[in-house]
Write an enzyme that holds these catalytic residues in place. Structure first.
Site, PDB file in Angstrom:
ATOM      1  N   HIS A 157     -12.144  13.285  33.134  1.00 54.75           N
ATOM      2  CA  HIS A 157     -13.432  13.393  33.825  1.00 54.75           C
ATOM      3  C   HIS A 157     -13.590  14.810  34.349  1.00 54.75           C
ATOM      4  O   HIS A 157     -12.637  15.362  34.895  1.00 54.75           O
ATOM      5  CB  HIS A 157     -13.478  12.399  34.995  1.00 54.75           C
ATOM      6  CG  HIS A 157     -14.728  12.557  35.811  1.00 54.75           C
ATOM      7  ND1 HIS A 157     -15.943  12.066  35.385  1.00 54.75           N
ATOM      8  CD2 HIS A 157     -14.955  13.166  37.006  1.00 54.75           C
ATOM      9  CE1 HIS A 157     -16.871  12.355  36.288  1.00 54.75           C
ATOM     10  NE2 HIS A 157     -16.291  13.015  37.281  1.00 54.75           N
ATOM     11  N   GLY A 174     -34.095  17.712  -1.025  1.00 58.95           N
ATOM     12  CA  GLY A 174     -32.879  17.290  -1.725  1.00 58.95           C
ATOM     13  C   GLY A 174     -32.324  18.376  -2.614  1.00 58.95           C
ATOM     14  O   GLY A 174     -32.820  19.511  -2.633  1.00 58.95           O
ATOM     15  N   LYS A 186     -25.502  27.463  10.419  1.00 58.14           N
ATOM     16  CA  LYS A 186     -24.966  27.210  11.767  1.00 58.14           C
ATOM     17  C   LYS A 186     -25.009  28.471  12.614  1.00 58.14           C
ATOM     18  O   LYS A 186     -25.159  28.404  13.842  1.00 58.14           O
ATOM     19  CB  LYS A 186     -23.525  26.667  11.706  1.00 58.14           C
ATOM     20  CG  LYS A 186     -23.359  25.289  11.078  1.00 58.14           C
ATOM     21  CD  LYS A 186     -24.604  24.447  11.106  1.00 58.14           C
ATOM     22  CE  LYS A 186     -24.602  23.289  10.174  1.00 58.14           C
ATOM     23  NZ  LYS A 186     -25.440  23.378   8.989  1.00 58.14           N
ATOM     24  N   GLY A 189     -16.365  30.299  -1.860  1.00 61.93           N
ATOM     25  CA  GLY A 189     -16.928  29.538  -0.732  1.00 61.93           C
ATOM     26  C   GLY A 189     -18.160  28.751  -1.117  1.00 61.93           C
ATOM     27  O   GLY A 189     -18.598  27.871  -0.379  1.00 61.93           O
ATOM     28  N   ILE A 191     -31.162  19.318   6.359  1.00 61.62           N
ATOM     29  CA  ILE A 191     -31.506  20.718   6.092  1.00 61.62           C
ATOM     30  C   ILE A 191     -32.888  21.044   6.668  1.00 61.62           C
ATOM     31  O   ILE A 191     -33.074  22.039   7.374  1.00 61.62           O
ATOM     32  CB  ILE A 191     -31.418  21.024   4.583  1.00 61.62           C
ATOM     33  CG1 ILE A 191     -29.952  20.929   4.122  1.00 61.62           C
ATOM     34  CG2 ILE A 191     -31.987  22.403   4.254  1.00 61.62           C
ATOM     35  CD1 ILE A 191     -29.712  21.159   2.640  1.00 61.62           C
ATOM     36  N   ASP A 211     -20.817  17.972  -5.117  1.00 59.38           N
ATOM     37  CA  ASP A 211     -22.245  17.675  -5.252  1.00 59.38           C
ATOM     38  C   ASP A 211     -22.648  17.204  -6.646  1.00 59.38           C
ATOM     39  O   ASP A 211     -23.785  16.756  -6.828  1.00 59.38           O
ATOM     40  CB  ASP A 211     -23.079  18.915  -4.882  1.00 59.38           C
ATOM     41  CG  ASP A 211     -23.173  19.136  -3.374  1.00 59.38           C
ATOM     42  OD1 ASP A 211     -22.491  18.412  -2.626  1.00 59.38           O
ATOM     43  OD2 ASP A 211     -23.918  20.038  -2.946  1.00 59.38           O
ATOM     44  N   LYS A 258     -19.845  33.807  -5.420  1.00 58.15           N
ATOM     45  CA  LYS A 258     -18.906  34.229  -4.370  1.00 58.15           C
ATOM     46  C   LYS A 258     -17.994  33.076  -3.966  1.00 58.15           C
ATOM     47  O   LYS A 258     -18.439  31.926  -3.928  1.00 58.15           O
ATOM     48  CB  LYS A 258     -19.685  34.654  -3.130  1.00 58.15           C
ATOM     49  CG  LYS A 258     -20.365  35.992  -3.280  1.00 58.15           C
ATOM     50  CD  LYS A 258     -20.996  36.356  -1.955  1.00 58.15           C
ATOM     51  CE  LYS A 258     -21.688  37.690  -2.057  1.00 58.15           C
ATOM     52  NZ  LYS A 258     -22.569  37.909  -0.911  1.00 58.15           N
ATOM     53  N   CYS A 292     -21.765  26.261   0.528  1.00 63.20           N
ATOM     54  CA  CYS A 292     -21.456  25.980   1.931  1.00 63.20           C
ATOM     55  C   CYS A 292     -21.255  27.260   2.737  1.00 63.20           C
ATOM     56  O   CYS A 292     -21.939  27.491   3.730  1.00 63.20           O
ATOM     57  CB  CYS A 292     -20.220  25.092   2.005  1.00 63.20           C
ATOM     58  SG  CYS A 292     -19.698  24.746   3.678  1.00 63.20           S
ATOM     59  N   GLY A 321     -34.695  15.618   6.213  1.00 65.50           N
ATOM     60  CA  GLY A 321     -33.248  15.386   6.213  1.00 65.50           C
ATOM     61  C   GLY A 321     -32.597  16.465   7.073  1.00 65.50           C
ATOM     62  O   GLY A 321     -33.287  17.236   7.762  1.00 65.50           O
TER      63      GLY A 321
HETATM   64  C1  LIG Z   1     -28.833  25.000   4.037  1.00 65.81           C
HETATM   65  C2  LIG Z   1     -27.679  24.057   3.811  1.00 65.81           C
HETATM   66  C3  LIG Z   1     -26.934  23.631   4.892  1.00 65.81           C
HETATM   67  C4  LIG Z   1     -25.872  22.764   4.696  1.00 65.81           C
HETATM   68  N1  LIG Z   1     -25.165  22.375   5.777  1.00 65.81           N
HETATM   69  C5  LIG Z   1     -24.124  21.530   5.617  1.00 65.81           C
HETATM   70  C6  LIG Z   1     -23.341  21.136   6.714  1.00 65.81           C
HETATM   71  O1  LIG Z   1     -23.600  21.540   7.852  1.00 65.81           O
HETATM   72  N2  LIG Z   1     -22.302  20.304   6.510  1.00 65.81           N
HETATM   73  C7  LIG Z   1     -21.994  19.836   5.258  1.00 65.81           C
HETATM   74  O2  LIG Z   1     -21.038  19.066   5.126  1.00 65.81           O
HETATM   75  N3  LIG Z   1     -22.711  20.200   4.179  1.00 65.81           N
HETATM   76  C8  LIG Z   1     -23.767  21.032   4.329  1.00 65.81           C
HETATM   77  N4  LIG Z   1     -24.475  21.428   3.235  1.00 65.81           N
HETATM   78  C9  LIG Z   1     -24.100  20.880   1.921  1.00 65.81           C
HETATM   79  C10 LIG Z   1     -22.879  21.625   1.352  1.00 65.81           C
HETATM   80  O3  LIG Z   1     -23.152  22.995   1.305  1.00 65.81           O
HETATM   81  C11 LIG Z   1     -22.548  21.090  -0.036  1.00 65.81           C
HETATM   82  O4  LIG Z   1     -22.410  19.694   0.000  1.00 65.81           O
HETATM   83  C12 LIG Z   1     -21.241  21.703  -0.532  1.00 65.81           C
HETATM   84  O5  LIG Z   1     -21.343  23.102  -0.608  1.00 65.81           O
HETATM   85  C13 LIG Z   1     -20.873  21.130  -1.902  1.00 65.81           C
HETATM   86  O6  LIG Z   1     -19.676  21.681  -2.306  1.00 65.81           O
HETATM   87  P1  LIG Z   1     -19.295  21.846  -3.860  1.00 65.81           P
HETATM   88  O7  LIG Z   1     -17.957  22.470  -3.873  1.00 65.81           O
HETATM   89  O8  LIG Z   1     -19.522  20.567  -4.549  1.00 65.81           O
HETATM   90  O9  LIG Z   1     -20.385  22.829  -4.453  1.00 65.81           O
HETATM   91  P2  LIG Z   1     -20.974  24.244  -4.056  1.00 65.81           P
HETATM   92  O10 LIG Z   1     -20.706  24.606  -2.658  1.00 65.81           O
HETATM   93  O11 LIG Z   1     -22.382  24.204  -4.528  1.00 65.81           O
HETATM   94  O12 LIG Z   1     -20.135  25.244  -4.940  1.00 65.81           O
HETATM   95  C14 LIG Z   1     -20.201  25.228  -6.328  1.00 65.81           C
HETATM   96  C15 LIG Z   1     -19.804  26.590  -6.833  1.00 65.81           C
HETATM   97  O13 LIG Z   1     -19.713  26.527  -8.248  1.00 65.81           O
HETATM   98  C16 LIG Z   1     -20.190  27.737  -8.792  1.00 65.81           C
HETATM   99  N5  LIG Z   1     -20.566  27.485 -10.178  1.00 65.81           N
HETATM  100  C17 LIG Z   1     -21.526  26.628 -10.624  1.00 65.81           C
HETATM  101  N6  LIG Z   1     -21.536  26.611 -11.961  1.00 65.81           N
HETATM  102  C18 LIG Z   1     -20.580  27.467 -12.370  1.00 65.81           C
HETATM  103  C19 LIG Z   1     -20.107  27.871 -13.649  1.00 65.81           C
HETATM  104  N7  LIG Z   1     -20.613  27.353 -14.757  1.00 65.81           N
HETATM  105  N8  LIG Z   1     -19.119  28.788 -13.706  1.00 65.81           N
HETATM  106  C20 LIG Z   1     -18.576  29.302 -12.569  1.00 65.81           C
HETATM  107  N9  LIG Z   1     -18.985  28.940 -11.334  1.00 65.81           N
HETATM  108  C21 LIG Z   1     -19.961  28.029 -11.245  1.00 65.81           C
HETATM  109  C22 LIG Z   1     -21.362  28.086  -7.892  1.00 65.81           C
HETATM  110  O14 LIG Z   1     -21.666  29.462  -7.947  1.00 65.81           O
HETATM  111  C23 LIG Z   1     -20.834  27.662  -6.522  1.00 65.81           C
HETATM  112  O15 LIG Z   1     -20.206  28.735  -5.855  1.00 65.81           O
HETATM  113  C24 LIG Z   1     -25.550  22.315   3.393  1.00 65.81           C
HETATM  114  C25 LIG Z   1     -26.286  22.758   2.291  1.00 65.81           C
HETATM  115  C26 LIG Z   1     -27.336  23.623   2.498  1.00 65.81           C
HETATM  116  C27 LIG Z   1     -28.116  24.094   1.304  1.00 65.81           C
END
Ligand SMILES: Cc1cc2nc3c(=O)[nH]c(=O)nc-3n(C[C@H](O)[C@H](O)[C@H](O)COP(=O)(O)OP(=O)(O)OC[C@H]3O[C@@H](n4cnc5c(N)ncnc54)[C@H](O)[C@@H]3O)c2cc1C
Length: 465
Positions: free
Chosen positions: A444, A269, A52, A40, A182, A309, A38, A43, A180
């Protein structure tokens, strides 16, 4: 006319990929983003946002005690957790749809499917064939780390954050491995709803990346609310009995003890999604599990970038997004001074109540580096707004260079920490000194007065203590 179908194809529509896509399109690149699930990413769908929402609802539930203080009689027996869950999904879905709208608005093509790199300019999407592209941005994100063995995640009684977010009922008790952000955010939610919570941390303190003083203060606060927090304990075995899970813990002296819980949340992690995406086909090998990148998040293959990530930077949504902006600005050749994010300026927040927010050096880091620093603090208990709103736990703590007043670290534990930290971060970013923060008038009564008082404190005086 370009020889390629796209200027840029992005794999993954998480906060890294979708933000990069929007910015790339704004910079004039013909852009497509490919997502297997999906818009987004983690996150919006199964991370920051639904968690949240749970935290917000848990806080509302816990604040019933404030109404009771007013004499209001509250009967919470009708609590239906599936309704809480449902609201968290609505928040996630609303924002995921919002991303789809933003992509359309910016004329980014959204391709649903699983993508693999087939060459430096070629991507294959399952069922949709191969596409050619001038640049590739890999933003495939991460998944919960599974410890395996006795602790293998089954999303039934041994759950990851995914299972915790998708649960429609509350367990009676939970053991959480890992303290941590989470782990502690779920601990906070469950504790507010009356679930028995035990947090187990292998290191000697919770939130091990935060300033030690704040780790210890938070432990005291959470313990006073009925959580059990066990530090310096490694989970070494797990078995099941009629009551649930029995987990064996071992300390550094190899002394063992057993604890019980209905469920176990493994929050130790995340594992980067770097397999089966074709990295090897273009000669990219991992370093310590992550994709190595340069100053503009470019890999060693020209035109191929990686962010979020899957690279060795803090696993945070805002980090992924900023990296995406920097990477596409570089590939578009647009003028910019920005390059690799300065690790000293990355804000990090744990959203339990009280919130914990920080950036830069901790007091211990500064000492280890031999820096001559001022450590200044100001407690929320001396801030009018905090007293009036009954949120006096915590403090603002600054680490600043003695001679110059440069802020090298800021740590806030308390109300509004997630927002307040940005005043101090802006000050650092703009190279302001503690004296300059002190010279700025603050309204204030506001919580931000704790920021100005902590700056005064570093100069050797405070007004309200
Ligand atoms: C419970 C939880 C709470 C969190 N809370 C926070 C917070 O409050 N603040 C914060 O800054 N961070 C938070 N994080 C961390 C944050 O969600 C991640 O750091 C962030 O989503 C990383 O972004 P990204 O774009 O690297 O990857 P992701 O958000 O993981 O997105 C990667 C996307 O790539 C897609 N994908 C993967 N492989 C393929 C493929 N081969 N083909 C097509 N699509 C693919 C996946 O389906 C996914 O949608 C939290 C994480 C968790 C698990």
């Amino acid at each position: 006319m370009s020889d390629f179908q796209y200027d840029l194809m992005i794999i993954g529509a998480g906060p890294g990929g979708y933000v990069a896509a929007i910015r790339a399109a704004q910079l004039g690149l013909k852009t497509a983003v490919i997502e297997r699930d999906k818009p987004g990413g983690v996150c919006l769908n199964i991370g920051c946002i639904p968690s949240k929402s749970l935290i917000h609802q848990a806080t509302v539930f816990a604040e019933k005690s404030l109404l009771q203080d007013m004499g209001v009689k509250i009967d919470v027996s009708g609590l239906d957790f599936s309704k809480v869950f449902h609201k968290s999904r609505l928040a996630a879905e609303k924002l995921s749809q919002g991303v789809q709208f933003l992509l359309r608005k910016n004329r980014v093509e959204y391709i649903k499917g699983y993508a693999r790199v087939e060459g430096p300019h070629k991507i294959k999407v399952d069922d949709k064939g191969s596409f050619t592209t001038k640049n590739i941005l890999i933003a495939t994100g991460s998944r919960p780390r599974d410890l395996g063995g006795d602790f293998t995640i089954n999303e039934q009684d041994i759950i990851s954050s995914n299972g915790a977010l998708m649960a429609t009922t509350l367990p009676k008790s939970v053991v959480i491995l890992g303290s941590g952000a989470i782990g502690l955010e779920f601990a906070y939610v469950w504790n507010c709803f009356g679930v028995g919570v035990t947090v187990v941390e292998m290191l000697d303190r919770i939130l091990p990346l935060e300033d030690r003083e704040h780790s210890e203060l938070l432990k005291k606060i959470l313990t006073s609310r009925g959580m059990t927090i066990m530090t310096g304990q490694k989970a070494v075995a797990l078995k099941r009995d009629t009551k649930g899970l029995v987990i064996t813990l071992e300390d550094a002296a190899k002394k063992q003890q057993q604890i019980e819980g209905e469920k176990l949340l493994v929050a130790v992690g995340r594992t980067p999604n770097t397999e089966n995406i074709g990295l090897e086909s273009i000669g990219i090998s991992l370093e310590r599990g992550f994709v190595p990148v340069g100053d503009y998040y470019q890999t060693k293959v020209p035109g191929v970038y990686a962010i979020g990530d899957i690279i060795a930077s803090p696993l945070l949504a805002h980090v992924a997004s900023k990296e995406g902006e920097i990477a596409v600005t570089h590939m578009a050749g647009a003028p910019s001074h920005e390059k690799r994010i300065d690790p000293m300026e990355i804000p990090s927040v744990t959203y339990c109540i009280p919130e914990v927010a920080s950036f830069g050096l901790t007091e211990d880091d500064a000492k280890k580096q031999g820096l001559a620093v001022n450590i200044s603090r100001f407690p929320f208990s001396a801030i009018g707004r905090a007293v009036a709103s009954e949120t006096t736990e915590g403090q603002v703590k600054l680490v600043s260079i003695k001679q110059t007043g440069e802020i090298v670290g800021a740590h806030i534990l308390g109300p509004g920490a997630s927002d307040l930290i940005h005043e101090l971060l802006l000050a650092r970013h703009a190279e302001l000194t503690t004296e300059e923060i002190g010279s700025m008038i603050h309204a204030h009564p506001t919580l931000a007065e704790a920021v100005v008082e902590s700056a005064y404190s570093s100069l050797g005086h405070t007004l309200h203590i």
